[in-house]
Motif scaffolding. Structure first.
Motif, PDB file in Angstrom:
ATOM      1  N   SER A  28       8.086 -36.420 -27.759  1.00 44.53           N
ATOM      2  CA  SER A  28       7.193 -35.600 -26.925  1.00 44.53           C
ATOM      3  C   SER A  28       6.522 -34.489 -27.729  1.00 44.53           C
ATOM      4  O   SER A  28       5.369 -34.157 -27.484  1.00 44.53           O
ATOM      5  N   ASP A  86      11.903 -39.166 -23.361  1.00 41.96           N
ATOM      6  CA  ASP A  86      11.390 -38.636 -24.632  1.00 41.96           C
ATOM      7  C   ASP A  86      12.552 -38.245 -25.537  1.00 41.96           C
ATOM      8  O   ASP A  86      13.683 -38.074 -25.076  1.00 41.96           O
ATOM      9  N   GLU A 150       9.173 -34.991 -20.904  1.00 42.17           N
ATOM     10  CA  GLU A 150       8.923 -33.712 -21.592  1.00 42.17           C
ATOM     11  C   GLU A 150      10.173 -32.862 -21.713  1.00 42.17           C
ATOM     12  O   GLU A 150      10.086 -31.659 -21.911  1.00 42.17           O
TER      13      GLU A 150
END
Ligand SMILES: [Zn+2]
Length: 450
Positions: A28, A86, A150
């Motif tokens: 990310s 991520d 994220e």
């Protein structure tokens, strides 16, 4: 009856799906492979029998992979698995013994970036649902997956996602994205996380540095900041800002019992850090209570003037300090910022600039919530033993889940505490992946029954 007690987990399938996930980079921080990985996770969910879609907030924000499966036998109760697809950057590459995105298997270990954090944890949840469906043709309660992209950069939009999809995400309990397993193979069942307020205080006195002989006339901004910081807390760690602890409630009897049983070796800990005593000379239960539920005001960094080699007689023009406050439940970060501002003003420091970088409230699930004993029972059955932790000493974005979804939130997982997450040669232990997958089956079963 426990139909899932002898559930069959196909470990070879689990391992090869985990390897597929690891082989798809999803960093990310560098926006590398995020879209591709989201699609791959969606595919894996579908393959396991879970209806899945990709949710979006706005352009430039990583999508959430959402999965859902309704229970035929028990459509009125819903369990959510929150995870992330991520990973952290894999650098430095040369310190890896096998390529970070290869998913290399050696004995009981799968190596790779994300092997544990969080692709390993995610795969245990997905495979638990799959095993459940294969064994019983149903799931014991409705299951929802919220898998974000994220987390490793700070979950900047999870709150917005939770607000936007509040109805879709509604549930009665959340299993957090990870959980540690200690050196004795005991999973640590975490009921909470502390909050965090990160601020920067600064003083600018003059437009440029001056010869230090002028300290007779020009005020030194480093002194100014030291004087201000000195008013924030006493030497025992107690924060002196008015009303800082106003809303905080004491531990319940049940919490205290758990804290007392918490395994924490004072002497080992001191040895590890080369220290002789704790803040305020805390000992025994007080040290444990501080770890679980103590608020802090920590100077993370202080800069001003010259700190290079040798001597330089300079009077700096400005000074800056970064401070992190760990927050405990019921402390509202916004309110605490106001209190800090008011404090500095009332002490005569209105010239000090305040910049707020991050504010996040603490979250804690009540240890007497039935969800806790359901998870504990599942962990004991699958791992043989487990440890209940009232709150982690660190911080994670648990609060918006508890606050927006109004559901209890518990962390449990297969993250071996020395599995080198965020470092080179991150690995997942196959034995723990298996135990956690079974544990997730039993959590669903226990949760669905009550
Ligand atoms: Zn991580």
């Amino acid at each position: 009856m426990n139909p899932l007690k002898h559930v069959d987990i196909h470990m070879e399938n689990l391992i090869s799906d985990l390897q597929t996930l690891i082989r798809q980079p999803s960093v990310s921080a560098k926006n590398e492979g995020i879209e591709e990985c989201a699609k791959l996770v969606q595919k894996l969910l579908k393959k396991s029998g879970v209806k899945s879609e990709i949710l979006r907030l706005k352009k430039g924000v990583a999508p959430i992979v959402y999965g859902e499966i309704k229970s035929k036998q028990n459509p009125n109760k819903t369990l959510m698995f929150y995870n992330h697809y991520d990973v952290q950057p894999a650098e430095p590459f040369d310190l890896w013994d096998s390529p970070p995105f290869s998913g290399t298997r050696k004995g009981n270990k799968i190596f790779g970036r994300g092997a544990t954090d969080d692709k390993g944890e995610l795969i245990t949840r997905i495979k638990a649902v799959e095993a459940c469906l294969k064994t019983t043709g149903d799931v014991p309660c409705n299951i929802k997956f919220v898998i974000e992209g994220e987390e490793e950069t700070g979950s900047a939009h999870i709150e917005d996602y939770l607000k936007k999809y509040k109805k879709k995400f509604s549930c009665d309990g959340v299993i957090w994205e990870f959980g540690y397993v200690d050196a004795k193979n005991r999973p640590i069942i975490g009921l909470g996380m502390k909050g965090l307020l990160f601020v920067e205080l600064s003083v600018k006195e003059s437009i440029r540095d001056a010869h230090s002989s002028l300290a007779v006339l020009i005020k030194n901004p480093a002194w100014r900041l030291i004087e201000a910081v000195h008013t924030l807390r006493d030497s025992n760690g107690k924060i002196l800002i008015k009303d800082w602890y106003k809303e905080v409630t004491p531990f319940s009897k049940q919490d205290l019992k758990l804290i007392k049983n918490e395994l924490f070796d004072e002497n080992d800990f001191k040895k590890e850090f080369g220290i002789k005593s704790f803040v305020g000379n805390k000992k025994g239960i007080d040290a444990k209570k501080a770890l679980v539920g103590g608020a802090t005001c920590n100077v993370a960094g202080f800069v001003s003037g010259y700190t290079g080699d040798g001597a330089k007689t300079v009077l700096p023009s400005e000074s800056l300090v970064k401070i992190d406050f760990r927050l405990v439940p019921k402390m509202d970060p916004k309110k605490q910022v106001m209190r800090l501002k008011k404090h500095l003003k009332s002490k005569g420091f209105s010239d000090i600039g305040i910049k707020v970088f991050h504010g996040e409230a603490a979250a804690r699930t009540n240890s007497s919530d039935p969800f806790v004993s359901q998870v504990k029972d599942a962990a004991n059955k699958s791992f043989g033993k487990s440890i209940l932790n009232v709150s982690n000493a660190g911080t994670g974005p648990m609060y918006p889940f508890v606050d927006i979804l109004k559901a209890p939130c518990i962390s449990i997982g297969s993250t071996y505490m020395f599995s080198r997450i965020h470092s080179p040669n991150e690995f997942a232990r196959i034995d723990l992946l298996k135990k956690m997958t079974k544990c997730a089956c039993l959590i669903m079963e226990n949760f669905g029954k009550h």
